[in-house]
Design a protein around this motif. Structure first.
Motif, PDB file in Angstrom:
ATOM      1  N   ASP A  86      16.956   8.628  -5.762  1.00 34.19           N
ATOM      2  CA  ASP A  86      16.385   9.950  -6.031  1.00 34.19           C
ATOM      3  C   ASP A  86      14.965   9.968  -5.488  1.00 34.19           C
ATOM      4  OD1 ASP A  86      15.313  12.285  -6.991  1.00 34.19           O
ATOM      5  OD2 ASP A  86      16.012  12.026  -9.040  1.00 34.19           O
ATOM      6  N   GLN A  87      14.761  10.634  -4.362  1.00 35.68           N
ATOM      7  CA  GLN A  87      13.455  10.679  -3.711  1.00 35.68           C
ATOM      8  C   GLN A  87      12.620  11.886  -4.124  1.00 35.68           C
ATOM      9  OE1 GLN A  87      12.512   8.085  -1.922  1.00 35.68           O
ATOM     10  NE2 GLN A  87      14.532   7.167  -2.208  1.00 35.68           N
ATOM     11  N   GLU A  88      13.195  12.794  -4.918  1.00 35.91           N
ATOM     12  CA  GLU A  88      12.532  14.063  -5.195  1.00 35.91           C
ATOM     13  C   GLU A  88      11.830  14.123  -6.541  1.00 35.91           C
ATOM     14  OE1 GLU A  88      12.258  16.303  -2.889  1.00 35.91           O
ATOM     15  OE2 GLU A  88      13.418  15.020  -1.549  1.00 35.91           O
ATOM     16  N   PHE A  89      12.181  13.215  -7.462  1.00 34.46           N
ATOM     17  CA  PHE A  89      11.631  13.304  -8.822  1.00 34.46           C
ATOM     18  C   PHE A  89      10.118  13.146  -8.822  1.00 34.46           C
ATOM     19  CE2 PHE A  89      10.363  10.955 -12.710  1.00 34.46           C
ATOM     20  CZ  PHE A  89      10.486  11.995 -13.589  1.00 34.46           C
ATOM     21  N   ARG A  90       9.436  14.045  -9.504  1.00 36.38           N
ATOM     22  CA  ARG A  90       7.978  13.996  -9.626  1.00 36.38           C
ATOM     23  C   ARG A  90       7.580  14.317 -11.060  1.00 36.38           C
ATOM     24  NH1 ARG A  90       8.803  12.407  -5.274  1.00 36.38           N
ATOM     25  NH2 ARG A  90       7.806  12.883  -3.280  1.00 36.38           N
ATOM     26  N   VAL A  91       6.496  13.706 -11.536  1.00 39.39           N
ATOM     27  CA  VAL A  91       5.870  14.085 -12.798  1.00 39.39           C
ATOM     28  C   VAL A  91       4.436  14.473 -12.487  1.00 39.39           C
ATOM     29  CG1 VAL A  91       5.089  13.311 -15.049  1.00 39.39           C
ATOM     30  CG2 VAL A  91       7.329  12.609 -14.234  1.00 39.39           C
ATOM     31  N   VAL A  92       4.061  15.715 -12.780  1.00 31.91           N
ATOM     32  CA  VAL A  92       2.733  16.234 -12.439  1.00 31.91           C
ATOM     33  C   VAL A  92       2.004  16.644 -13.710  1.00 31.91           C
ATOM     34  CG1 VAL A  92       1.470  17.956 -11.118  1.00 31.91           C
ATOM     35  CG2 VAL A  92       3.648  17.083 -10.256  1.00 31.91           C
ATOM     36  N   GLY A  93       0.727  16.262 -13.814  1.00 27.73           N
ATOM     37  CA  GLY A  93      -0.084  16.685 -14.955  1.00 27.73           C
ATOM     38  C   GLY A  93      -0.125  15.648 -16.056  1.00 27.73           C
ATOM     39  N   VAL A  94      -1.077  15.811 -16.972  1.00 25.46           N
ATOM     40  CA  VAL A  94      -1.272  14.830 -18.031  1.00 25.46           C
ATOM     41  C   VAL A  94      -0.982  15.404 -19.407  1.00 25.46           C
ATOM     42  CG1 VAL A  94      -2.963  13.520 -16.700  1.00 25.46           C
ATOM     43  CG2 VAL A  94      -3.739  15.399 -18.149  1.00 25.46           C
ATOM     44  N   ASN A  95      -0.440  16.633 -19.473  1.00 25.04           N
ATOM     45  CA  ASN A  95      -0.089  17.194 -20.763  1.00 25.04           C
ATOM     46  C   ASN A  95       0.987  16.344 -21.399  1.00 25.04           C
ATOM     47  OD1 ASN A  95       1.891  19.056 -22.415  1.00 25.04           O
ATOM     48  ND2 ASN A  95      -0.132  20.010 -22.496  1.00 25.04           N
ATOM     49  N   GLU A  96       0.730  15.819 -22.599  1.00 27.38           N
ATOM     50  CA  GLU A  96       1.619  14.834 -23.208  1.00 27.38           C
ATOM     51  C   GLU A  96       3.012  15.403 -23.480  1.00 27.38           C
ATOM     52  OE1 GLU A  96       1.635  11.649 -26.916  1.00 27.38           O
ATOM     53  OE2 GLU A  96       0.039  13.123 -26.728  1.00 27.38           O
ATOM     54  N   ARG A  97       3.065  16.642 -23.940  1.00 25.14           N
ATOM     55  CA  ARG A  97       4.363  17.236 -24.262  1.00 25.14           C
ATOM     56  C   ARG A  97       5.213  17.418 -22.996  1.00 25.14           C
ATOM     57  NH1 ARG A  97       6.576  22.381 -25.093  1.00 25.14           N
ATOM     58  NH2 ARG A  97       8.116  22.450 -26.760  1.00 25.14           N
ATOM     59  N   ARG A  98       4.587  17.946 -21.933  1.00 20.35           N
ATOM     60  CA  ARG A  98       5.305  18.118 -20.674  1.00 20.35           C
ATOM     61  C   ARG A  98       5.719  16.771 -20.095  1.00 20.35           C
ATOM     62  NH1 ARG A  98       1.082  21.638 -18.980  1.00 20.35           N
ATOM     63  NH2 ARG A  98       0.574  20.126 -17.379  1.00 20.35           N
ATOM     64  N   GLU A 113       0.825  -1.204   0.000  1.00 17.97           N
ATOM     65  CA  GLU A 113       0.000   0.000   0.000  1.00 17.97           C
ATOM     66  C   GLU A 113       0.865   1.263   0.000  1.00 17.97           C
ATOM     67  OE1 GLU A 113      -2.547  -0.527   3.347  1.00 17.97           O
ATOM     68  OE2 GLU A 113      -4.000  -1.718   2.241  1.00 17.97           O
ATOM     69  N   ARG A 114       1.949   1.242   0.779  1.00 21.38           N
ATOM     70  CA  ARG A 114       2.868   2.385   0.776  1.00 21.38           C
ATOM     71  C   ARG A 114       3.558   2.529  -0.574  1.00 21.38           C
ATOM     72  NH1 ARG A 114       4.416   0.401   5.861  1.00 21.38           N
ATOM     73  NH2 ARG A 114       6.356  -0.379   4.986  1.00 21.38           N
ATOM     74  N   THR A 115       3.876   1.399  -1.192  1.00 19.35           N
ATOM     75  CA  THR A 115       4.520   1.440  -2.505  1.00 19.35           C
ATOM     76  C   THR A 115       3.625   2.106  -3.536  1.00 19.35           C
ATOM     77  OG1 THR A 115       5.812  -0.564  -2.057  1.00 19.35           O
ATOM     78  CG2 THR A 115       5.494   0.026  -4.364  1.00 19.35           C
ATOM     79  N   PHE A 116       2.352   1.721  -3.558  1.00 13.15           N
ATOM     80  CA  PHE A 116       1.416   2.362  -4.484  1.00 13.15           C
ATOM     81  C   PHE A 116       1.274   3.844  -4.169  1.00 13.15           C
ATOM     82  CE2 PHE A 116      -0.718  -1.952  -5.216  1.00 13.15           C
ATOM     83  CZ  PHE A 116      -0.148  -2.086  -6.476  1.00 13.15           C
ATOM     84  N   GLY A 117       1.274   4.184  -2.881  1.00 11.48           N
ATOM     85  CA  GLY A 117       1.145   5.585  -2.489  1.00 11.48           C
ATOM     86  C   GLY A 117       2.313   6.422  -2.977  1.00 11.48           C
ATOM     87  N   VAL A 118       3.534   5.919  -2.796  1.00 13.06           N
ATOM     88  CA  VAL A 118       4.727   6.630  -3.263  1.00 13.06           C
ATOM     89  C   VAL A 118       4.729   6.722  -4.782  1.00 13.06           C
ATOM     90  CG1 VAL A 118       7.246   6.521  -3.420  1.00 13.06           C
ATOM     91  CG2 VAL A 118       6.107   6.015  -1.254  1.00 13.06           C
ATOM     92  N   PHE A 119       4.368   5.629  -5.436  1.00 11.63           N
ATOM     93  CA  PHE A 119       4.350   5.562  -6.898  1.00 11.63           C
ATOM     94  C   PHE A 119       3.395   6.594  -7.483  1.00 11.63           C
ATOM     95  CE2 PHE A 119       2.576   3.307 -10.745  1.00 11.63           C
ATOM     96  CZ  PHE A 119       3.690   3.490 -11.544  1.00 11.63           C
ATOM     97  N   LYS A 120       2.178   6.654  -6.952  1.00  4.94           N
ATOM     98  CA  LYS A 120       1.188   7.590  -7.481  1.00  4.94           C
ATOM     99  C   LYS A 120       1.472   9.026  -7.069  1.00  4.94           C
ATOM    100  CE  LYS A 120      -2.836   4.698  -8.360  1.00  4.94           C
ATOM    101  NZ  LYS A 120      -4.258   4.465  -8.043  1.00  4.94           N
ATOM    102  N   SER A 121       2.177   9.209  -5.980  1.00  2.00           N
ATOM    103  CA  SER A 121       2.579  10.550  -5.591  1.00  2.00           C
ATOM    104  C   SER A 121       3.683  11.068  -6.500  1.00  2.00           C
ATOM    105  CB  SER A 121       3.057  10.553  -4.130  1.00  2.00           C
ATOM    106  OG  SER A 121       3.528  11.829  -3.754  1.00  2.00           O
ATOM    107  N   ARG A 122       4.573  10.175  -6.893  1.00  2.00           N
ATOM    108  CA  ARG A 122       5.671  10.564  -7.791  1.00  2.00           C
ATOM    109  C   ARG A 122       5.142  10.873  -9.184  1.00  2.00           C
ATOM    110  NH1 ARG A 122      10.454   6.936  -7.036  1.00  2.00           N
ATOM    111  NH2 ARG A 122      11.424   8.753  -6.050  1.00  2.00           N
TER     112      ARG A 122
END
Length: 205
Positions: free
Chosen positions: A172-184, A129-138
């Protein structure tokens, strides 16, 4: 870009087979923390929202069923048939009991050994459950509706899994991808690979 990342990096960063050293380390972790011997990992599922397809939409209804990967099950069954009898995954009561999959006892009475096992078993569930939480947060785009066809959604999820495991390898604990814009989205995936100096190593550039 996404199919290229999936094809080039998927086989390295999404693997079922692990070395004996890694399996031993996992067993020690689960036994020390939860008191259950032989556990090498946990299994569960998580929902990813997609746009309703125009064809065969009934196939994609969310019915709260537990349909495991046939490829993963075949691999685990093959390992068991080859003599691997001391490695188990941990799954909740939504999964059937298998020679390689530990599930809780049904109708265990209070204060019984079966109930003690179930309590320890439930504690270990927090790992997945924590793994899914971290994954979806990233990769927060996975918390939104993905407005692509199912094949592309599968590719996106696989690439996110690749990059998640790559980040763990690089600590690397800081990498995030936010949003669904395909180009970004593609630019972000490309930049993380460049920043980790992986393009040349993996034969992409």
């Amino acid at each position: 870009m996404l199919p290229l990342l999936e094809r080039k990096l998927g086989p390295r960063f999404i693997q079922l087979k692990k070395s004996e050293q890694k399996l031993s380390k996992r067993k020690q972790h689960f036994y020390k923390k939860y008191g259950i011997p032989g556990v090498i990992g946990c299994i569960d599922g998580t929902n990813i929202k997609i746009m309703r397809p125009g064809n065969a939409e009934q196939v994609y209804f969310n019915r709260l069923l537990r349909l495991g990967s046939e490829e993963a099950r075949a691999f685990l069954q093959e390992e068991y048939d080859s003599g691997s009898r001391a490695n188990w995954l941990r799954g909740d009561s939504g999964y059937p009991l298998e020679p390689f999959l530990l599930t809780p006892y049904r109708n265990a009475t209070a204060m019984s050994n079966q109930n003690t096992f179930n309590l320890r078993h439930a504690s270990a569930r927090n790992v997945i459950e924590r793994t899914f939480g971290v994954f979806k947060s990233r990769f927060r785009l996975l918390q939104e509706i993905l407005l692509y066809n199912p094949l592309k959604v599968t590719c996106i999820i696989n690439v996110c899994c690749v990059l998640h495991n790559l980040c763990r390898e690089q600590n690397d604990q800081e990498f995030r991808v936010v949003g669904v814009n395909e180009r970004r989205e593609k630019l972000a995936l490309y930049q993380i690979l460049i920043s980790l100096n992986q393009l040349h190593e993996f034969g992409i550039a």
